[in-house]
Design an enzyme around this catalytic site. Structure first.
Site, short mmCIF file in Angstrom:
data_model
loop_
_atom_site.label_atom_id
_atom_site.label_comp_id
_atom_site.label_asym_id
_atom_site.label_seq_id
_atom_site.Cartn_x
_atom_site.Cartn_y
_atom_site.Cartn_z
N ASN A 81 1.38 -39.59 -21.83
CA ASN A 81 1.98 -39.34 -23.36
C ASN A 81 1.60 -40.26 -24.21
O ASN A 81 2.24 -40.76 -25.15
CB ASN A 81 3.37 -39.84 -22.87
N LYS A 128 -1.47 -35.90 -11.89
CA LYS A 128 -2.35 -35.75 -12.89
C LYS A 128 -3.38 -37.18 -13.10
O LYS A 128 -4.64 -36.86 -13.24
CB LYS A 128 -1.85 -35.44 -14.29
N PRO A 164 -7.70 -32.13 -12.79
CA PRO A 164 -6.37 -32.63 -13.65
C PRO A 164 -5.86 -31.70 -14.34
O PRO A 164 -6.63 -30.89 -15.28
CB PRO A 164 -6.98 -33.68 -14.38
N ARG A 188 4.73 -48.27 -20.11
CA ARG A 188 3.46 -48.24 -19.09
C ARG A 188 3.16 -49.75 -18.65
O ARG A 188 2.39 -49.81 -17.82
CB ARG A 188 2.19 -47.49 -19.82
N ASP A 205 -3.57 -31.40 -17.65
CA ASP A 205 -2.59 -32.04 -18.50
C ASP A 205 -2.19 -30.83 -19.43
O ASP A 205 -2.23 -29.63 -19.10
CB ASP A 205 -3.47 -33.09 -19.46
#
Length: 278
Positions: A117, A212, A229, A170, A231
């Site tokens: 994000n 991811k 991956p 995070r 995204d």
DNA sequence: CCCCAGGCTTAAT
DNA sequence: ATTAAGCATGGG
């Protein structure tokens, strides 16, 4: 030392392909790159020739592998058939020069936890702040730089100093990963010889690591070049360009490399569109 | 001020 | 098993 590279090798494209966050470009066109505690300055001299600040021994021991110079990217690109897959053929052509770096697994784990994000400029800032807060400062003739911090160095930060890195929610994920590695519950280096499936499962055992991020660590840190991956950008590509489904089986075991060409191609075009018409 | 970013956890169905 | 809200922060 001077180096000749005959295969695909474009520093600007690698730097802008979203796999490395600590490359710094100088006005000369040279890049400063920090890897495993060492810093390299690499400068294009035109054509296939590059000037490297290291000696031949350090190049053989460290940087040759880092740049994945044992892989032939030209032949990987040539496996794509334009008649069958014009979009991927365009992406490969546009991204010619990209390579998948063999970066440090631990650094990739934390970097991609931070990436969630965030856009790429924000990711770079967050990682740099963490390095400055917790990493070892090294002086070299070209100035000082910060090594990517170890798990213990990250754990040694008090909450206030970690919060100052502005990682938001995070923070607890970064701490969880550092605690798991420091306690031996996860050993990123050992996953270099694990199967792709085993590696993904081990990585996703960390709180804050989903499918991811695990695939990014797998691709950019463990060099499992079939990792794919997905995204928001790849999601858009799959939805818009491959409404009938993307043929991953056909491109195995190089899915990660093609993914990287597509990511660069799509994102670079979006960027240029914004600059031209807004 | 708005929307979005190399998403994940948690809670609710 | 699938879906939805909530999340901190900053770039464009």
């Amino acid at each position: 030392m001077t180096l000749q590279i005959s295969d695909d090798f474009d520093l600007d494209k690698i730097a802008d392909s979203g796999q490395c966050f600590r490359w710094v470009k100088e006005a000369s066109g040279a890049y400063r790159i920090i890897h495993k505690g060492r810093r390299l300055r690499i400068r294009p001299l035109g054509g296939e020739t590059f000037d490297l600040s290291c000696d031949e021994e350090e190049f053989r021991n460290l940087w040759h592998d880092y740049f994945d110079l044992g892989e032939d990217y030209r032949s990987v690109r040539r496996r794509v058939n334009r008649d069958e897959d014009p979009f991927l053929a365009d992406a490969c052509e546009y991204g010619k020069g990209i390579r998948i770096l063999r970066q440090d697994p631990w650094e990739m784990l934390i970097s991609f936890i931070i990436s969630q994000n965030k856009n790429i400029p924000a990711i770079k800032k967050g990682i740099e702040m963490l390095c400055e807060a917790a990493g070892e400062r090294v002086e070299d003739p070209a100035g000082s730089y910060y090594v990517f911090p170890s798990p213990e160095e990250i754990l040694s930060l008090d909450d206030e100093k970690l919060a100052a890195c502005r990682l938001g929610y995070r923070c607890r994920y970064v701490k969880a990963a550092a605690a798991d590695v420091a306690a031996g519950r996860l050993d990123p280096e050992s996953l270099l010889d694990a199967s792709e499936e085993t590696a993904l499962e081990a990585l996703m055992s960390v709180c804050g690591v989903g499918i991811k991020v695990a695939n990014c660590v797998s691709l950019f840190g463990l060099h499992h070049i079939d990792a794919f991956p997905v995204d928001v950008w790849i999601r858009r590509i799959l939805d818009r360009e491959y409404p009938g489904g993307y043929p991953k089986e056909k491109y195995s075991p190089y899915n990660g490399i093609y993914q990287q060409y597509m990511f660069f191609y799509y994102r670079d075009f979006a960027f240029k569109r914004n600059n031209l018409f807004v």
